[in-house]
Design an enzyme around this catalytic site. Structure first.
Site, mmCIF file in Angstrom:
data_model
loop_
_atom_site.group_PDB
_atom_site.id
_atom_site.type_symbol
_atom_site.label_atom_id
_atom_site.label_comp_id
_atom_site.label_asym_id
_atom_site.label_seq_id
_atom_site.Cartn_x
_atom_site.Cartn_y
_atom_site.Cartn_z
ATOM 1 N N ARG A 205 -12.186 21.963 5.085
ATOM 2 C CA ARG A 205 -12.401 20.538 5.350
ATOM 3 C C ARG A 205 -11.092 19.786 5.556
ATOM 4 O O ARG A 205 -11.029 18.812 6.302
ATOM 5 C CB ARG A 205 -13.196 19.916 4.186
ATOM 6 C CG ARG A 205 -13.261 18.402 4.210
ATOM 7 C CD ARG A 205 -14.434 17.840 3.426
ATOM 8 N NE ARG A 205 -14.639 18.449 2.131
ATOM 9 C CZ ARG A 205 -13.911 18.212 1.042
ATOM 10 N NH1 ARG A 205 -12.894 17.372 1.072
ATOM 11 N NH2 ARG A 205 -14.197 18.807 -0.100
ATOM 12 N N TYR B 284 -17.023 -2.016 20.908
ATOM 13 C CA TYR B 284 -18.059 -0.991 21.115
ATOM 14 C C TYR B 284 -19.245 -1.255 20.173
ATOM 15 O O TYR B 284 -19.056 -1.467 18.967
ATOM 16 C CB TYR B 284 -17.409 0.367 20.828
ATOM 17 C CG TYR B 284 -18.299 1.561 20.904
ATOM 18 C CD1 TYR B 284 -18.851 1.974 22.122
ATOM 19 C CD2 TYR B 284 -18.577 2.329 19.766
ATOM 20 C CE1 TYR B 284 -19.656 3.095 22.186
ATOM 21 C CE2 TYR B 284 -19.374 3.460 19.831
ATOM 22 C CZ TYR B 284 -19.913 3.836 21.044
ATOM 23 O OH TYR B 284 -20.707 4.945 21.111
ATOM 24 N N ASP C 125 -9.279 0.362 18.922
ATOM 25 C CA ASP C 125 -10.010 1.424 19.607
ATOM 26 C C ASP C 125 -9.335 1.593 20.966
ATOM 27 O O ASP C 125 -9.463 0.754 21.848
ATOM 28 C CB ASP C 125 -11.486 1.022 19.749
ATOM 29 C CG ASP C 125 -12.341 2.131 20.350
ATOM 30 O OD1 ASP C 125 -11.814 2.923 21.165
ATOM 31 O OD2 ASP C 125 -13.544 2.192 20.028
ATOM 32 N N LYS D 231 -14.481 11.407 24.803
ATOM 33 C CA LYS D 231 -14.348 10.926 26.184
ATOM 34 C C LYS D 231 -13.281 11.745 26.926
ATOM 35 O O LYS D 231 -13.508 12.892 27.209
ATOM 36 C CB LYS D 231 -14.051 9.427 26.165
ATOM 37 C CG LYS D 231 -15.019 8.624 25.257
ATOM 38 C CD LYS D 231 -16.425 8.542 25.818
ATOM 39 C CE LYS D 231 -17.491 8.123 24.809
ATOM 40 N NZ LYS D 231 -17.316 6.848 24.148
HETATM 41 C C1 LIG Z 1 -17.981 6.400 22.916
HETATM 42 C C2 LIG Z 1 -17.121 5.426 22.244
HETATM 43 C C3 LIG Z 1 -16.948 5.446 20.872
HETATM 44 C C4 LIG Z 1 -17.694 6.382 19.976
HETATM 45 O O1 LIG Z 1 -17.415 7.720 20.227
HETATM 46 P P1 LIG Z 1 -18.490 8.872 19.854
HETATM 47 O O2 LIG Z 1 -17.667 10.102 19.911
HETATM 48 O O3 LIG Z 1 -19.566 8.772 20.885
HETATM 49 O O4 LIG Z 1 -18.997 8.563 18.492
HETATM 50 C C5 LIG Z 1 -16.085 4.537 20.305
HETATM 51 N N1 LIG Z 1 -15.442 3.631 21.064
HETATM 52 C C6 LIG Z 1 -15.584 3.580 22.393
HETATM 53 C C7 LIG Z 1 -14.832 2.557 23.164
HETATM 54 C C8 LIG Z 1 -16.439 4.464 23.031
HETATM 55 O O5 LIG Z 1 -16.613 4.377 24.350
#
Ligand SMILES: *Cc1c(COP(=O)(O)O)cnc(C)c1O
Length: 393
Positions: free
Chosen positions: A57, A110, A182, A207
């Site tokens: 972990r 988000y 973010d 992403k």
């Molecule tokens: C998709 C996304 C997230 C969350 O990511 P996941 O891996 O789907 O949980 C957070 N912030 C932004 C801007 C996103 O596009």
């Protein structure tokens, strides 16, 4: 070393792995030690924050390679991986806040991050206030004695407002609040958040870092000052990214500097084409020279990714929008982005926004431009506009 070279070389250890170019996946929970003395030494090293492999972990050579590579590319001190981007957002916030705190969150954030604030944080006694993404240093007026976090997302991933991160960070830091961002759209390659005053940068590695729509992964990178709390809080909560996902994250990073420029160029080509269409009332893409966020984007970012939105003229109703979207052939209808393939969704910011209501606009269509040829993508969109006009001219 330039970023491209770092992306190709960091986090590799062929000598430690029989010459293999990539670090193999460690599927491990228990890590066996030869004797109690060594066990104690390993424990001590972990307490001194050395990257030892002591338990699945906590991290393996693969996890550390991924985390160190991402941190180094973006210019942070250390990073910790999460099982998703959403977990990285909530985990980073939880590493800073305590009960009775007040936090400021951009209204363009988000959706699931917002949900976390409105439910879990609220239950823990943390008050969230959403602010106009364009407020800049104006957040000064919103700070309270108990404001501990200013959470940014630039640009917002539906509405694409660019935030003045250095101006906001300056005000927040004078007040003693941490700046969390973010940075999924900017990626570690194209927005160097730490040179703009961010304390913890968060990525949905799902992403562009993974880049192939085949894994869920998150990562949060911290400055030296914010790292101990991020590490300890995350370990206390017990989240851990899966080894296969981390492998795909590190593999994705190797080609990031090749994929991103292509996503950027193609998206700008499609966005420029959309701007010339009578059906479109505006295109929301900070790399376009007449976008309201362009000057700050140009000042702070090194590039753009393949995600942007456009707004259809108000005369098109729901049925017409569906006719446009549903039968696109190269754009899959679905969430997420950052993979090799093009995607489309209809964004609904009017249902989400509270600080800056999103009203009176036409349908907002978000595109992710993948690695397909732009001629084909444009032909697909053009056929969509023809359908739109047939049903509602
Ligand atoms: C998709 C996304 C997230 C969350 O990511 P996941 O891996 O789907 O949980 C957070 N912030 C932004 C801007 C996103 O596009």
């Amino acid at each position: 070393m330039k970023d491209e070279t770092k992306l190709a070389t960091l986090g590799r250890d062929p000598d430690g792995h029989h010459g293999a170019v990539n670090i193999p996946v460690y599927r491990a929970s228990t890590i066996l030690q030869p004797d109690l003395k060594t066990l104690k030494q390993v424990q001590g090293a972990r307490e001194r924050d050395e990257q030892v492999t002591s338990y699945g972990r906590i991290g393996t050579p693969l996890t550390y390679a991924f985390e160190n590579t991402v941190a180094e590319i973006e210019g942070g001190y250390r990073a910790i991986s999460f099982p998703s981007g959403a977990a990285a957002c909530s985990g980073a916030i939880l590493s800073v806040v305590k009960g009775d705190d007040h936090i400021l969150v951009t209204d363009s954030v988000y959706g699931p991050t917002r949900h976390f604030c409105d439910t879990v944080l609220k239950r823990l006694g943390v008050e969230t206030q959403y602010f106009d993404p364009l407020a800049g240093a104006g957040i000064r007026d919103l700070l309270r004695p108990n404001t501990s976090v200013v959470f940014l997302e630039s640009p917002g991933s539906l509405t694409f407002e660019i935030q003045d991160v250095p101006a906001i960070a300056d005000v927040a830091h004078k007040h003693g609040a941490k700046v969390l961002m973010d940075n999924t759209w900017g990626t570690p390659l194209w927005f160097k958040s730490f040179s703009h005053g961010v304390d913890i940068s968060i990525h949905a590695a799902t992403k562009y870092i993974v880049g192939h729509s085949d894994a869920m992964l998150g990562v949060a990178i911290a400055t030296k000052e914010s790292w101990p709390a991020l590490r300890d809080s995350t370990r206390a909560i017990g989240t851990a990214a899966g080894p296969d996902e981390v492998y795909l994250g590190l593999r994705g990073i190797r080609t990031l500097a090749v994929r991103l420029p292509r996503h950027m160029d193609s998206a700008i080509t499609v966005a420029e084409w959309l701007k010339g269409r009578a059906e479109v009332s505006r295109v929301l893409h900070p790399a376009l020279p007449d976008d309201p966020g362009h000057a700050i984007w140009k000042r702070d970012f090194l590039g753009a990714c393949g995600l942007f939105s456009f707004e259809l003229d108000k005369r098109y109703g729901e049925a017409a929008v569906a006719e446009f979207v549903d039968r696109l052939e190269l754009f899959g209808i679905g969430y997420s982005w950052g993979g090799f393939e093009s995607l489309v969704t209809v964004a609904l910011p009017h249902r989400i926004r509270t600080a800056q209501p999103w009203q009176g606009y036409g349908a907002l269509i978000r595109l992710h431009i993948g690695l397909e040829a732009t001629d084909d993508l444009i032909a697909d969109l053009k056929a969509g506009f023809d359908r739109l006009n047939r049903i509602q001219g």
